[in-house]
Design an enzyme around this catalytic site. Structure first.
Site, PDB file in Angstrom:
ATOM      1  N   CYS A 199      26.328 117.770 105.008  1.00  0.00           N
ATOM      2  CA  CYS A 199      26.721 118.221 103.671  1.00  0.00           C
ATOM      3  C   CYS A 199      27.866 117.364 103.137  1.00  0.00           C
ATOM      4  O   CYS A 199      27.646 116.220 102.758  1.00  0.00           O
ATOM      5  CB  CYS A 199      27.065 119.714 103.700  1.00  0.00           C
ATOM      6  SG  CYS A 199      27.079 120.465 102.045  1.00  0.00           S
ATOM      7  N   HIS A 214      22.092 121.592 105.869  1.00  0.00           N
ATOM      8  CA  HIS A 214      22.805 122.103 107.053  1.00  0.00           C
ATOM      9  C   HIS A 214      21.817 122.290 108.212  1.00  0.00           C
ATOM     10  O   HIS A 214      21.313 123.393 108.427  1.00  0.00           O
ATOM     11  CB  HIS A 214      23.489 123.438 106.721  1.00  0.00           C
ATOM     12  CG  HIS A 214      24.702 123.284 105.870  1.00  0.00           C
ATOM     13  ND1 HIS A 214      25.972 123.156 106.393  1.00  0.00           N
ATOM     14  CD2 HIS A 214      24.841 123.200 104.521  1.00  0.00           C
ATOM     15  CE1 HIS A 214      26.841 123.017 105.408  1.00  0.00           C
ATOM     16  NE2 HIS A 214      26.184 123.038 104.259  1.00  0.00           N
ATOM     17  N   GLU A 256      22.290 122.596 111.299  1.00  0.00           N
ATOM     18  CA  GLU A 256      22.761 123.478 112.377  1.00  0.00           C
ATOM     19  C   GLU A 256      22.228 124.897 112.250  1.00  0.00           C
ATOM     20  O   GLU A 256      22.149 125.639 113.235  1.00  0.00           O
ATOM     21  CB  GLU A 256      24.292 123.506 112.416  1.00  0.00           C
ATOM     22  CG  GLU A 256      24.989 124.244 111.289  1.00  0.00           C
ATOM     23  CD  GLU A 256      25.237 123.414 110.038  1.00  0.00           C
ATOM     24  OE1 GLU A 256      26.064 123.818 109.204  1.00  0.00           O
ATOM     25  OE2 GLU A 256      24.590 122.356 109.879  1.00  0.00           O
TER      26      GLU A 256
END
Length: 535
Positions: free
Chosen positions: A381, A507, A509
Site C-alpha cells: 500500500c 494488502h 497480508e
C-alpha cells in the site's frame, strides 16, 4: 435450527476472547459444522476505519470492503473462512441504523428506547449473520469487559436471545483471568467470581468459563470456581499462555470444550479431526532455520497495528521450515547515516501500509537501501507508493517527487488521488475498499509468485500511482507487473535489475492462512532466505 454461542470477557480486556472464539470455531468446523463468527464492539465509532492504530490496532478489511476489528483476522486465519460486513457490528452502526429508521417513520411515532429498539437491532444483527451464511453455528464475541457501561445493551440483547429461541440453542462462554501473585505465590479466583457475579446480575449464566492463567489451574481451584459460579467442574477450561497461538484449539480440544458445547447445543457430530492442525503446530514448534526481516513502520510500538503482516510472514516461513524473526524499525528514526546500522543485519525489508507524512522519509531511505544493495523488498500500500517515489527521485532525478497526500504542492505528484476521490469529503468508509481483480504481466516476479494471469486481492487506499509518469519510469527499469484489468490502475510494481523487489497497492497480508501462505509473502520470504544463504 441455527445455534448461537456468545463469548464475553471479564476482569480485564485483551484476555484472548478472540483467540478462544476462533479456536472453538475451528474445532466445530472440523466436526463438520458450518460455522460463522462475528465481533460486536461497544464503541460508538461506526467502524475502526478512522481510528488510530494506537487506539485499536490493525484495521482488517473483508472481501466486501468492510473495515473491521483485528479479531476478524484471527477468525479468518483459524477457521479458514472469508467473513463479510455483517461480521463486525459496533454501537455506532446500531444507533445509526435505529436513527435512520426513526427518521423514516418505521417506529410509527413511538418513543425510541434502548429496550426494545436498540436491543432488537442488536438481535437482528446476530440472526442476520446466521441467515446470510446459512450457518449451523454462529459464534459472537462481545468486545470489552462485563461491567462496562457501553456493553450493557449488547449483554441485554444476548440475554433475550435465550428467551426468544430456547436454552438448547444458546450457549454463553465467559473468559476471565486468574492472576498469579508472585509475592504470595498464590493464584486468585476472586476476580473471576466477581466477574461471573456481575454477569449473572445481568441475567446471563455462563455455561463455560475459560480462565486465562500463567500457571496450571489445580483441580481444587476448578472445583471452587465451579461451586461459586454454578457450573460443572468440567466446564472450567484452562487457557494457559501458549508458545504459539495455533496450539490453542488443541488445548481446548484436550479439555473437551467442543464436546461440552455440542452436548449443550444438542449437536450430534463426530469428534473433530485435528490431524492436519496438529501437524501444523508440530511444524511451528520445530522450525530448524531462521531469517530476519526488517519491518519499517511508524506504529512499531504497538505491534497489533501490523498483526496480519507478521502472521503472513510467519505463514510463509512455515513453508520453508523457517522461523521469521521480525526486526521492528521505527521509520522516524531511519536516516541515510544510520540505515545500514538499523537494517544491515536483516535478510529482507518490508514497508507496510499507513497514512500521513510521519516517518515517510525514513521509509524512503530504507527502500533506497533495499534497491541499491539488492536486498529483497516487499512494499504494501503506502510501501508501494513510496517505492515509486524513491525511484522517481533517485533514478529519474525528479527532485521533490512525492505523493499529493504528503505534499499537495509537490512538483511531481507520482502518487495522486483516485479520480473518484476528488470530491469526497468524509473520511470514514470512503476509501477504495475490498476485493478487486489484478491482471499480471508474464515473466515478472509477481506472475511467478501467483502463477495465474488474474488474481483478486483486498484494498484500502485513496491514492494511486499517477499514470503520467509511467512511460519514463518504465524506460528506466521500473516494471508495472500488475494492473486493474483495464490497465488504468497500477496494482503491483517491481524492479527489473533486482533479485526480488516487489510492491503492491493492495494488502496481501489479509488473505494469508497458516496452511496456505499468500504468494507474494511466500516468495518474499524465499528470496530473503536465499539472500541470507548467499552472504
Amino acid at each position: 435450527m441455527t445455534k448461537y454461542i456468545f463469548v464475553t470477557g471479564g476482569v480485564v480486556s485483551s484476555l484472548g476472547k478472540g483467540i478462544t472464539a476462533a479456536s472453538l470455531g475451528r474445532l466445530l468446523k472440523n466436526r463438520g459444522l458450518n460455522v460463522t463468527i462475528q465481533k460486536f464492539d461497544p464503541y460508538i465509532n461506526v467502524d475502526p476505519g478512522t481510528m488510530s492504530p494506537y487506539q485499536h490496532g490493525e484495521v482488517f478489511v473483508t472481501d466486501d470492503g468492510a473495515e473491521t476489528d483485528l479479531d476478524l483476522g484471527h477468525y479468518e486465519r483459524f477457521i479458514d473462512i472469508n467473513l463479510n460486513k455483517y461480521s463486525n457490528v459496533t454501537t455506532g452502526k446500531i444507533y445509526s441504523s435505529v436513527l435512520q429508521k426513526e427518521r423514516r417513520g418505521e417506529y410509527l411515532g413511538g418513543t425510541v428506547q434502548v429496550i426494545p429498539h436498540i436491543t432488537n437491532e442488536i438481535k437482528e444483527r446476530v440472526y442476520r449473520s446466521g441467515r446470510e451464511t446459512n450457518a449451523d453455528v454462529v459464534i459472537t464475541e462481545i468486545g470489552g469487559t462485563v461491567g462496562d457501561i457501553e456493553s450493557l445493551p449488547f449483554l441485554e440483547a444476548i440475554r433475550q436471545i435465550k428467551s426468544d429461541i430456547g436454552r438448547d440453542n444458546v450457549m454463553y462462554i465467559h473468559c476471565t483471568l486468574i492472576p498469579y501473585l508472585k509475592a504470595a505465590g498464590e493464584m486468585k479466583t476472586k476476580p473471576t467470581q466477581h466477574s461471573v457475579k456481575e454477569l449473572r446480575s445481568l441475567g446471563i449464566q455462563p455455561n463455560i468459563i475459560v480462565v486465562r492463567t500463567e500457571m496450571p489451574v489445580s483441580q481444587d481451584m476448578k472445583d471452587k470456581l465451579a461451586l461459586f459460579c454454578d457450573i460443572d467442574t468440567k466446564a472450567v477450561i484452562e487457557a494457559r499462555d501458549a508458545d504459539t497461538l495455533y496450539a490453542v484449539p488443541l488445548s481446548l480440544q484436550e479439555q473437551n470444550m467442543d464436546q461440552i458445547v455440542c452436548d449443550h447445543l444438542k449437536l450430534d457430530n463426530p469428534a473433530a479431526d485435528m490431524t492436519e492442525w496438529t501437524a501444523l503446530v508440530e511444524k511451528v514448534r520445530n522450525l530448524s532455520k531462521k531469517t530476519k526481516i526488517a519491518l519499517v513502520g511508524k506504529y512499531v510500538e504497538l505491534q497489533d497495528a501490523y498483526i496480519s503482516v507478521v502472521e503472513a510472514l510467519r505463514h510463509a516461513g512455515y513453508s520453508f521450515d523457517t522461523d521469521v524473526e521480525v526486526k521492528w524499525v521505527n521509520a522516524e528514526h531511519v536516516t541515510a547515516e544510520n540505515v545500514q546500522e538499523l537494517v544491515g543485519d536483516t535478510d529482507g525489508i518490508l514497508v507496510p501500509g499507513g497514512f500521513g507524512d510521519r516517518g515517510v522519509e525514513g521509509k524512503i531511505v530504507a527502500i533506497q537501501y533495499a534497491r541499491e544493495n539488492k536486498v529483497p523488498f516487499l512494499g504494501i500500500c503506502l510501501g508501494m507508493q513510496l517505492a515509486s517515489i524513491e525511484f522517481a527521485r533517485n533514478v529519474l532525478g525528479l527532485e521533490g517527487a512525492n505523493s499529493s497526500e504528503i505534499n499537495p504542492d509537490t512538483p511531481y505528484a507520482i502518487i495522486d488521488l483516485l479520480p473518484e476521490q476528488k470530491d469526497v469529503e468524509d473520511l470514514g468508509g470512503t476509501l477504495r475498499l475490498g476485493l478487486y481483480p489484478c491482471k499480471l504481466a508474464e515473466e515478472t516476479n509477481a506472475y511467478n509468485a501467483y502463477n495465474e494471469p488474474v488474481v483478486y486481492e483486498r484494498h484500502r487506499h485513496r491514492y494511486e500511482f499517477n499514470n503520467q509518469f509511467r512511460p519514463d519510469m518504465e524506460k528506466a527499469g521500473f516494471v508495472f507487473s500488475g494492473t486493474s484489468p483495464d490497465g488504468r490502475l497500477v496494482e503491483i510494481v517491481e524492479l527489473k535489475d533486482h533479485p526480488w523487489f516487489v510492491a503492491a497497492q493492495f494488502h496481501p497480508e489479509l488473505v494469508s492462512r497458516p496452511n496456505r501462505p499468500q504468494p507474494l509473502f511466500h516468495d518474499f520470504v524465499r528470496a530473503s532466505i536465499t539472500n541470507k544463504e548467499s552472504k
